[in-house]
Design a protein around this motif. Structure first.
Motif, mmCIF file in Angstrom:
data_model
loop_
_atom_site.group_PDB
_atom_site.id
_atom_site.type_symbol
_atom_site.label_atom_id
_atom_site.label_comp_id
_atom_site.label_asym_id
_atom_site.label_seq_id
_atom_site.Cartn_x
_atom_site.Cartn_y
_atom_site.Cartn_z
ATOM 1 N N ASP A 87 0.817 -1.212 0.000
ATOM 2 C CA ASP A 87 0.000 0.000 0.000
ATOM 3 C C ASP A 87 0.857 1.270 0.000
ATOM 4 N N THR A 88 2.147 1.124 0.141
ATOM 5 C CA THR A 88 3.045 2.273 0.134
ATOM 6 C C THR A 88 2.952 3.010 -1.198
ATOM 7 N N ALA A 89 2.631 4.308 -1.117
ATOM 8 C CA ALA A 89 2.444 5.109 -2.321
ATOM 9 C C ALA A 89 2.136 6.541 -1.913
ATOM 10 N N VAL A 90 2.133 7.417 -2.898
ATOM 11 C CA VAL A 90 1.566 8.748 -2.705
ATOM 12 C C VAL A 90 0.091 8.647 -3.075
ATOM 13 N N TYR A 91 -0.768 9.110 -2.169
ATOM 14 C CA TYR A 91 -2.209 9.025 -2.364
ATOM 15 C C TYR A 91 -2.749 10.398 -2.777
ATOM 16 N N TYR A 92 -3.585 10.388 -3.805
ATOM 17 C CA TYR A 92 -4.161 11.609 -4.354
ATOM 18 C C TYR A 92 -5.683 11.538 -4.305
ATOM 19 N N CYS A 93 -6.298 12.656 -3.998
ATOM 20 C CA CYS A 93 -7.743 12.738 -4.110
ATOM 21 C C CYS A 93 -8.111 13.453 -5.405
ATOM 22 N N LYS A 94 -9.274 13.127 -5.889
ATOM 23 C CA LYS A 94 -9.779 13.750 -7.117
ATOM 24 C C LYS A 94 -11.277 13.941 -6.980
ATOM 25 N N ILE A 95 -11.742 15.100 -7.434
ATOM 26 C CA ILE A 95 -13.176 15.361 -7.464
ATOM 27 C C ILE A 95 -13.567 15.695 -8.899
ATOM 28 N N ASP A 96 -14.486 14.921 -9.424
ATOM 29 C CA ASP A 96 -15.031 15.162 -10.773
ATOM 30 C C ASP A 96 -16.336 15.922 -10.645
ATOM 31 N N THR A 97 -16.452 17.027 -11.362
ATOM 32 C CA THR A 97 -17.707 17.750 -11.412
ATOM 33 C C THR A 97 -18.174 17.820 -12.857
ATOM 34 N N VAL A 98 -19.355 18.359 -13.050
ATOM 35 C CA VAL A 98 -19.875 18.494 -14.406
ATOM 36 C C VAL A 98 -19.095 19.562 -15.172
ATOM 37 N N TYR A 99 -18.279 20.345 -14.463
ATOM 38 C CA TYR A 99 -17.563 21.455 -15.086
ATOM 39 C C TYR A 99 -16.083 21.164 -15.265
ATOM 40 N N LYS A 100 -15.453 20.526 -14.283
ATOM 41 C CA LYS A 100 -14.023 20.262 -14.345
ATOM 42 C C LYS A 100 -13.640 19.194 -13.334
ATOM 43 N N THR A 101 -12.362 18.828 -13.395
ATOM 44 C CA THR A 101 -11.798 17.847 -12.462
ATOM 45 C C THR A 101 -10.764 18.530 -11.589
ATOM 46 N N TYR A 102 -10.812 18.236 -10.297
ATOM 47 C CA TYR A 102 -9.863 18.778 -9.340
ATOM 48 C C TYR A 102 -8.998 17.647 -8.787
ATOM 49 N N TRP A 103 -7.695 17.892 -8.670
ATOM 50 C CA TRP A 103 -6.765 16.943 -8.068
ATOM 51 C C TRP A 103 -6.125 17.575 -6.835
ATOM 52 N N GLY A 104 -5.930 16.758 -5.809
ATOM 53 C CA GLY A 104 -5.164 17.184 -4.653
ATOM 54 C C GLY A 104 -3.679 16.987 -4.908
ATOM 55 N N GLN A 105 -2.862 17.479 -3.983
ATOM 56 C CA GLN A 105 -1.419 17.470 -4.185
ATOM 57 C C GLN A 105 -0.755 16.167 -3.789
#
Length: 113
Positions: A87-105
């Motif tokens: 499970d060792t890794a860099v974990y990223y969050c992402k939010i998909d909306t009807v307008y755009k996609t957001y990524w965490g750092q």
């Protein structure tokens, strides 16, 4: 709007960590919220998703060990139990909306055996 991921760190095999991902501002039109991870030398892989009605889905590699959730403030969480060195890794969050996609750092998770 920026996504801020936190909660990563060092854990022993069998241990637990809880990741959080909070938005710096208002996000509307959310279609889905996700966690991804990327281990050194590997491509980024999808881990889990949750949609507005609360339905969730998981990669086979984490099913039964990880749980994704979100609150009314649209913070998304990843509860990780029974951690394994893989499970060792860099974990990223992402939010998909009807307008755009957001990524965490990204937040580093390291699991020692």
């Amino acid at each position: 709007v920026q996504l801020q991921a936190s909660g990563g760190g060092l854990a022993q095999a069998g241990g637990s960590l809880r990741l959080s991902c909070a938005a710096s501002g208002s996000i509307i039109g959310i279609r889905s919220m996700h966690w991804y991870r990327q281990a050194p030398g590997n491509e980024r892989e999808w881990v889990a998703a949750i949609i507005p009605n609360g339905s969730t889905d998981y990669a086979d590699s984490v099913k039964g060990r990880f749980a994704i959730s979100r609150d009314r403030a649209k913070t998304v969480y990843l509860q990780m139990n029974s951690l394994e060195p893989r499970d060792t890794a860099v974990y990223y969050c992402k939010i998909d909306t009807v307008y755009k996609t957001y990524w965490g750092q990204g937040t580093q998770v390291t699991v020692s055996s």
